[in-house]
Design an enzyme around this catalytic site. Structure first.
Site, PDB file in Angstrom:
ATOM      1  N   SER A  80      26.032 -55.856   6.628  1.00 58.00           N
ATOM      2  CA  SER A  80      26.430 -56.263   5.278  1.00 58.00           C
ATOM      3  C   SER A  80      27.228 -55.154   4.596  1.00 58.00           C
ATOM      4  CB  SER A  80      25.205 -56.627   4.438  1.00 58.00           C
ATOM      5  OG  SER A  80      24.381 -55.498   4.208  1.00 58.00           O
ATOM      6  N   ASP A 136      24.021 -47.018   3.726  1.00 58.40           N
ATOM      7  CA  ASP A 136      24.806 -47.835   4.657  1.00 58.40           C
ATOM      8  C   ASP A 136      26.276 -47.888   4.258  1.00 58.40           C
ATOM      9  OD1 ASP A 136      22.274 -48.248   5.618  1.00 58.40           O
ATOM     10  OD2 ASP A 136      22.471 -50.422   5.795  1.00 58.40           O
TER      11      ASP A 136
END
Length: 396
Positions: free
Chosen positions: A160, A218
């Site tokens: 994502s 991330d």
């Protein structure tokens, strides 16, 4: 109007060490870029249309740009709904998405309240980032966007975030907030540090739409990448798990047995810091003698993670299979299934790697030989993409 066909890519990530310790106690998490990437192709779209295709999660949507401008006006409460809004509206990379904004986007896209399927969240993030970035930097663009990924979804590999980073870079470039650094005749290019920081800020907002309260690790890895380069086997056990449930379980253990569990988390933190020191001291092409200490860190940390309660029989099996080939493995991410990583020292024979892969696949797992250590978000000429990526994009 945007007039070029280009591609943007960003890497996934793996956590070498620091799972759960970073979430619960703010300890060090050693995250590295994974050389499996998400690719976004942008093309000039039909005038007055914005289209997105995410075949990996079954999304194909298209909207007229006047309708998106009207939605943007309703969300911000500024300007007439049918006209482009002035620069500097409520949307800002320094502000998280509000409940009201996301509710309006769900209503517009026909997404049920509380829907958490990947296709719903990916669509929601796309709409938020498109309206937010265009509200601050320019008009809603007429574009045709296609996203394809080498990363499996829901496996803790930063899929994502790679999507959000690609989307942020593409939209910021089209709206003129960052440059288009790729010159004619070049195959790849990267943005300046200042531009990368802006990409990272907007990608984090996209991650907030998808995950609510992400750490930001991330999207930072997807933006800047991490080195050095180490060969690994990446194995997906295909066992689904809930990060939220696993984190809650670890927190419960800490509250119940603080004198026992806190030293375990402190030890995980120490491993993260020691491993970071080792990696910083390694050359770009490390030799076999650098690996034994990294392998010991893997073994110790895997035992710690089992003590925390985030192991799983599938991960135990993965470690047993690779150990039978004299290789060292650990889980990566939340645990409870998901993915594991196996170090491949430079002197590992191709026969040993292939035998380990065959044994892992025989367990019902999915396995890739890849690398950790990869460049961050990158702009590509479409002609420079690999045959595999071009084929996947064409097929999508």
């Amino acid at each position: 109007m945007w007039a070029r066909e280009l591609a943007v890519s960003a890497p996934g990530k793996v956590i070498l060490h620091g799972e759960h310790a970073v979430v619960l106690l703010g300890k060090v998490a050693l995250a590295v870029a994974l050389d499996l990437r998400t690719f976004l192709r942008l093309r000039p779209g039909a005038e007055g249309r914005l289209s997105v295709a995410l075949p990996g999660v079954g999304v194909r949507r298209s909207w007229d740009t006047p309708g998106l401008r009207a939605l943007r006006g309703r969300i911000t409460g500024k300007g007439r709904a049918v006209e482009p809004l002035p620069r500097g509206t409520d949307f800002d990379e320094s502000k998280p998405p509000s409940v009201e904004q996301l509710d309006a986007l769900r209503e517009f896209a026909g997404i049920a309240a509380g829907a958490s399927a990947p296709e719903s969240l990916a669509t929601l993030a796309f709409l938020y980032m498109c309206l937010a970035i265009s509200a601050k930097y320019g008009d809603v663009p007429s574009l045709d966007i296609l996203v394809w990924s080498e990363l499996p979804t829901g496996a803790g590999l930063g899929s994502s975030a790679a999507y959000a980073v690609c989307l942020a870079a593409a939209l910021l470039m089209v709206c003129g907030a960052i440059s288009c650094p790729l010159r004619e005749g070049e195959s790849t290019a990267r943005w300046t540090e200042e531009e990368l920081a802006l990409i990272n800020s907007w990608a984090f907002r996209g991650e907030q739409v998808i995950h609510g309260n992400p750490s930001g690790v991330d999207n930072a890895v997807g933006t800047w990448g991490r080195v050095p380069t180490l060969r690994i086997l990446l194995t997906n056990t295909k066992v689904p798990r809930s990060t939220k449930v696993l984190v809650a379980g670890v927190k419960e253990k800490i509250l119940k047995f603080p004198a026992i569990m806190n030293p375990v988390l402190d030890s995980i933190d120490a491993i993260s810091q020691e491993c970071q020191s080792v990696l910083e001291a390694m050359p770009a092409n490390p030799s076999p003698e650098h690996y034994p200490v990294l392998e010991e860190f893997f073994d110790i940390n895997q035992h710690h993670l089992n003590v925390l309660g985030v192991g799983h029989p599938s991960l135990d099996r993965l470690c047993q299979v690779t150990a039978s080939h004299c290789l060292h493995s650990k889980l990566t991410g939340a645990g409870g299934g998901g993915c594991g990583i196996t170090l491949l020292p430079p002197d590992t024979s191709p026969q040993a790697v292939e035998a380990a892969k065959q044994d892992l696949c025989a367990c019902g797992f999915e396995c890739w030989e890849t690398k950790i250590g990869a460049p961050g978000v990158t702009l590509h000429s479409c002609s420079s993409l690999s045959a595999q990526v071009l084929h996947a994009l064409a097929r999508s």
